[in-house]
Design a protein around this motif. Structure first.
Motif, PDB file in Angstrom:
ATOM      1  N   UNK A 129       0.876  -1.284   0.095  1.00 20.26           N
ATOM      2  CA  UNK A 129      -0.173  -0.037  -0.029  1.00 20.26           C
ATOM      3  C   UNK A 129       1.032   1.166  -0.061  1.00 20.26           C
ATOM      4  N   UNK A 130       0.592   2.086  -1.026  1.00 16.78           N
ATOM      5  CA  UNK A 130       1.709   3.206  -0.987  1.00 16.78           C
ATOM      6  C   UNK A 130       0.668   4.566  -1.470  1.00 16.78           C
ATOM      7  N   UNK A 131       1.289   5.605  -1.398  1.00 21.95           N
ATOM      8  CA  UNK A 131       0.571   6.943  -1.601  1.00 21.95           C
ATOM      9  C   UNK A 131       1.764   7.854  -2.269  1.00 21.95           C
ATOM     10  N   UNK A 132       1.386   8.618  -3.089  1.00 22.45           N
ATOM     11  CA  UNK A 132       2.011   9.764  -3.637  1.00 22.45           C
ATOM     12  C   UNK A 132       1.252  10.795  -4.215  1.00 22.45           C
ATOM     13  N   UNK A 133       1.981  11.951  -4.256  1.00 25.16           N
ATOM     14  CA  UNK A 133       0.987  13.241  -4.701  1.00 25.16           C
ATOM     15  C   UNK A 133       1.945  14.068  -5.735  1.00 25.16           C
ATOM     16  N   UNK A 134       0.680  14.538  -6.599  1.00 26.12           N
ATOM     17  CA  UNK A 134       1.368  15.500  -7.515  1.00 26.12           C
ATOM     18  C   UNK A 134       0.340  16.264  -8.336  1.00 26.12           C
ATOM     19  N   UNK A 135       0.538  17.670  -8.161  1.00 23.06           N
ATOM     20  CA  UNK A 135      -0.517  18.667  -8.862  1.00 23.06           C
ATOM     21  C   UNK A 135      -1.576  18.440  -7.958  1.00 23.06           C
ATOM     22  N   UNK A 136      -1.460  18.738  -6.369  1.00 20.76           N
ATOM     23  CA  UNK A 136      -2.398  18.593  -5.560  1.00 20.76           C
ATOM     24  C   UNK A 136      -3.660  17.402  -5.770  1.00 20.76           C
ATOM     25  N   UNK A 137      -3.009  16.360  -6.448  1.00 22.85           N
ATOM     26  CA  UNK A 137      -3.580  14.979  -6.141  1.00 22.85           C
ATOM     27  C   UNK A 137      -3.032  14.080  -5.741  1.00 22.85           C
ATOM     28  N   UNK A 138      -3.611  13.221  -4.999  1.00 23.33           N
ATOM     29  CA  UNK A 138      -2.767  12.027  -4.278  1.00 23.33           C
ATOM     30  C   UNK A 138      -3.409  10.908  -4.879  1.00 23.33           C
ATOM     31  N   UNK A 139      -2.470   9.932  -5.095  1.00 25.30           N
ATOM     32  CA  UNK A 139      -2.683   8.640  -5.787  1.00 25.30           C
ATOM     33  C   UNK A 139      -2.331   7.490  -4.435  1.00 25.30           C
ATOM     34  N   UNK A 140      -3.297   6.471  -4.295  1.00 21.79           N
ATOM     35  CA  UNK A 140      -3.278   5.600  -3.287  1.00 21.79           C
ATOM     36  C   UNK A 140      -3.324   4.129  -3.944  1.00 21.79           C
ATOM     37  N   UNK A 141      -2.312   3.389  -3.855  1.00 25.81           N
ATOM     38  CA  UNK A 141      -2.000   2.080  -4.541  1.00 25.81           C
ATOM     39  C   UNK A 141      -2.294   1.077  -3.594  1.00 25.81           C
TER      40      UNK A 141
END
Length: 225
Positions: A129-141
């Motif tokens: 389970x991971x998360x990252x962010x870019x351009x005010x959006x978060x991606x959770x995998x």
């Protein structure tokens, strides 16, 4: 379709309650193994009906800026027994970021994805389970090392009543899609080349215009072994 589903579920629930009561009386009177089977089947049907009714109800979101580590920790604790039965470990790697989401909705999404990942994982597997962010959006995998999604149309996975398994309500991923949509978020899935599946949530880091942040505590895999 959702209104029809809710009506059918309501109509089935009442006679099921009567069957459950009578089967309980039979069990007390004769200790019959058949009564135990009836009660078991009724419990399964009641669970299905509850899931259908939950899916048909409005799910209006009340989004706020939240700390995903806290919600994820709760979901992992709830899922820990099922994971332990298959000696599954969690590998968690979250950045110090927040997301704009209804906390109850996101908790349910996490739980549904964890249930799927645990069921799909082999004994001794790892769920990442991971998360990252870019351009005010978060991606959770969420990714597992199960059989994956090769040959499966991934959009079908989020359709109500679609399933690749013999058991379950067939609504877990449909509920995830519905809750994400209510929170202006998106969920998708993909087959991993080295076997396994990955489910990806994309949501706003801060969609409230407040610029607020929440300090997130560090989470490691050791917390959930």
């Amino acid at each position: 379709r959702e209104e029809m589903l809710a009506q059918i579920a309501h109509e089935i629930r009442n006679p099921l309650g009567g069957i459950e009561l009578l089967a309980g009386l039979i069990r007390e009177d004769s200790n019959s193994k058949y009564a135990e089977r009836i009660l078991s089947e009724v419990a399964t049907l009641k669970g299905l009906i509850t899931a259908y009714l939950d899916f048909s109800r409005p799910v209006k979101a009340d989004p706020t800026v939240i700390d995903i580590a806290v919600l994820l920790e709760e979901a992992l604790q709830i899922s820990s027994r099922s994971a332990a039965e298959k000696s599954i470990q969690f590998d968690v790697n979250l950045q110090e970021k927040t997301v704009c989401f209804d906390p109850n909705h996101l908790r349910q999404v996490f739980l549904n994805l964890l249930v799927n990942a645990i069921e799909a994982s082999p004994v001794g597997g790892v769920i990442r389970i991971s998360s990252s962010s870019k351009d005010k959006e978060m991606t959770i995998r969420f990714s597992d090392h199960g059989e994956g999604l090769e040959g499966i149309e991934t959009e079908q996975l989020f359709a109500p009543f679609y399933t690749t398994r013999a058991e379950g309500t067939c609504l877990g991923l449909a509920v995830c899609r519905k809750l994400c949509t209510e929170n202006n978020a998106h969920i998708s899935a993909r087959h991993l080349p080295n076997a396994g599946a990955e489910f990806i949530i994309t949501a706003k880091v801060d969609d409230l215009g407040s610029g607020s942040t929440v300090k997130q505590k560090s989470v490691t895999v050791n917390d959930y072994e």
